[in-house]
Write an enzyme that holds these catalytic residues in place. Structure first.
Site, PDB file in Angstrom:
ATOM      1  N   GLY A  78       0.829  -1.196   0.000  1.00  0.00           N
ATOM      2  CA  GLY A  78       0.000   0.000   0.000  1.00  0.00           C
ATOM      3  C   GLY A  78       0.860   1.242   0.000  1.00  0.00           C
ATOM      4  O   GLY A  78       0.653   2.163   0.785  1.00  0.00           O
ATOM      5  N   GLU A 101       1.057  -1.485  -4.772  1.00  0.00           N
ATOM      6  CA  GLU A 101      -0.127  -0.640  -4.680  1.00  0.00           C
ATOM      7  C   GLU A 101      -1.215  -1.225  -5.575  1.00  0.00           C
ATOM      8  O   GLU A 101      -0.926  -1.717  -6.665  1.00  0.00           O
ATOM      9  CB  GLU A 101       0.225   0.794  -5.113  1.00  0.00           C
ATOM     10  CG  GLU A 101      -0.935   1.740  -5.250  1.00  0.00           C
ATOM     11  CD  GLU A 101      -1.708   1.947  -3.968  1.00  0.00           C
ATOM     12  OE1 GLU A 101      -2.947   1.918  -4.023  1.00  0.00           O
ATOM     13  OE2 GLU A 101      -1.067   2.139  -2.917  1.00  0.00           O
ATOM     14  N   ARG A 103      -3.948   0.430  -6.818  1.00  0.00           N
ATOM     15  CA  ARG A 103      -4.550   1.374  -7.767  1.00  0.00           C
ATOM     16  C   ARG A 103      -3.615   1.619  -8.945  1.00  0.00           C
ATOM     17  O   ARG A 103      -2.497   2.099  -8.767  1.00  0.00           O
ATOM     18  CB  ARG A 103      -4.892   2.682  -7.058  1.00  0.00           C
ATOM     19  CG  ARG A 103      -5.951   2.541  -5.967  1.00  0.00           C
ATOM     20  CD  ARG A 103      -6.021   3.783  -5.104  1.00  0.00           C
ATOM     21  NE  ARG A 103      -4.818   3.968  -4.308  1.00  0.00           N
ATOM     22  CZ  ARG A 103      -4.558   5.057  -3.582  1.00  0.00           C
ATOM     23  NH1 ARG A 103      -5.425   6.055  -3.576  1.00  0.00           N
ATOM     24  NH2 ARG A 103      -3.440   5.143  -2.891  1.00  0.00           N
ATOM     25  N   ASN A 142      -2.671  -6.802  -6.036  1.00  0.00           N
ATOM     26  CA  ASN A 142      -3.650  -7.003  -4.972  1.00  0.00           C
ATOM     27  C   ASN A 142      -3.047  -8.025  -4.018  1.00  0.00           C
ATOM     28  O   ASN A 142      -3.151  -9.236  -4.236  1.00  0.00           O
ATOM     29  CB  ASN A 142      -4.974  -7.492  -5.559  1.00  0.00           C
ATOM     30  CG  ASN A 142      -6.073  -7.626  -4.513  1.00  0.00           C
ATOM     31  OD1 ASN A 142      -5.805  -7.715  -3.320  1.00  0.00           O
ATOM     32  ND2 ASN A 142      -7.311  -7.636  -4.964  1.00  0.00           N
ATOM     33  N   ASP A 165      -5.966   1.654   4.689  1.00  0.00           N
ATOM     34  CA  ASP A 165      -7.388   1.999   4.741  1.00  0.00           C
ATOM     35  C   ASP A 165      -8.014   1.344   5.977  1.00  0.00           C
ATOM     36  O   ASP A 165      -7.890   0.130   6.173  1.00  0.00           O
ATOM     37  CB  ASP A 165      -8.080   1.484   3.471  1.00  0.00           C
ATOM     38  CG  ASP A 165      -9.488   2.025   3.317  1.00  0.00           C
ATOM     39  OD1 ASP A 165     -10.108   2.356   4.342  1.00  0.00           O
ATOM     40  OD2 ASP A 165      -9.969   2.106   2.174  1.00  0.00           O
TER      41      ASP A 165
END
Length: 305
Positions: A78, A101, A103, A142, A165
């Site tokens: 992340g 990451e 995204r 992921n 998150d």
């Protein structure tokens, strides 16, 4: 803001540098590319760290064909815009640092950012020429779904979870990147005496991550803190963030710590807590982060189990 190596770049953004979703569901089905096994991941990273020394028997940083103990690998899960990795690059120039990451737009921006830093450091007179930011890279993955296809056993020296998150809703707790189930997978990837760093500006999430690691018999807690004074004014010449001296004495005497010093380890902890883009945001809001460090205990030979 100047990096520790003297290269100038701005990490004090007041807004995201690219238009990207702030969150993404890691459990949703998608068409992202991912490796089928650690050797496939190694092949994709073969050119990610140009010019960095690789053990003679190694074909790539994650290859199963060489002894992983001969290599040093830090992984930031992340990593967002790679701010922390950029600060750590000159502190551990011989270690490879991989940011993961989920995204895609953020990954593309981070890769361009690293390439620009490498280009700026290509001048032999540049302060960063010694390492040239060639020891850091960012990939999309992921980790919750495909991390087991990326990392073989005992391949990571340090693992970072910085400002993840929180997934507040009860039904979304299973999306948290640190969970009672996933910590066992992280223990599988870590080498003996490998370290896990967790940082959050949400006290409830910081406590959750610490409790998940405490509940795993494969980890032991090194330090945890919520002290506001511990993160105040992180000046480079007077670091406030420090690991316990007793732990450092033992750690530096072992195989993992033999490649670093007490000053480097304390410097690393300081930048882990204070240097990412999320850390800058928390600082602007006056929020004190909470961090913890856990050590991967030694594996016992099968004959002793």
């Amino acid at each position: 803001m100047p990096t520790p190596s003297g290269t100038t770049f701005d990490v004090k953004w007041t807004r995201l540098p690219v238009r990207a979703r702030p969150h993404r569901n890691p459990l949703a089905d998608n068409d992202d590319e991912h490796p089928d096994c650690p050797d496939d991941a190694a092949a994709s990273l073969a050119s990610a760290f140009p010019g960095t020394p690789i053990p003679a028997a190694a074909s790539s940083p994650l290859s199963l064909t060489h002894r992983q103990e001969d290599d040093t690998l830090f992984v930031d899960i992340g990593c967002a815009f790679a701010g922390m990795l950029i600060h750590l690059a000159p502190i551990f120039p011989s270690a490879r640092m991989l940011g993961l990451e989920i995204r895609s737009k953020v990954v593309e921006f981070s890769q361009r950012r690293i390439e620009e830093l490498r280009a700026a450091a290509s001048d032999p007179t540049a302060a960063a020429a010694a390492h040239g930011f060639r020891n850091i890279w960012v990939e999309q993955l992921n980790v919750m779904k495909y991390g087991a296809r990326y990392f073989p056993r005992s391949s990571i020296d340090k693992l970072f979870f910085c400002y993840p998150d929180p997934h507040w809703k009860r039904k979304n707790v299973r999306r948290r990147i640190v969970s009672p189930t996933l910590v066992h997978e992280y223990a599988f990837w870590l080498k003996d005496d490998g370290l896990v760093y967790t940082v959050s500006d949400v006290p409830e999430l910081a406590q959750w991550m610490c409790e998940c690691l405490d509940g795993c018999p494969l980890f032991e807690r090194v330090v945890t803190t919520t002290s506001a004074s511990a993160v105040a004014a992180p000046a480079r010449d007077t670091p406030r963030l420090q690991l316990p001296e007793e732990f450092l004495k033992t750690y530096l005497a072992g195989e993992r710590g033999a490649r670093s010093s007490a000053a480097q380890e304390n410097e690393l902890l300081k930048w882990v807590v204070t240097s990412s883009e999320d850390a800058e945001r928390a600082k602007r809001k006056g929020i004190t982060p909470t961090y913890s460090v856990h050590r991967r205990i030694h594996r016992r030979p099968l004959t002793e189990q």
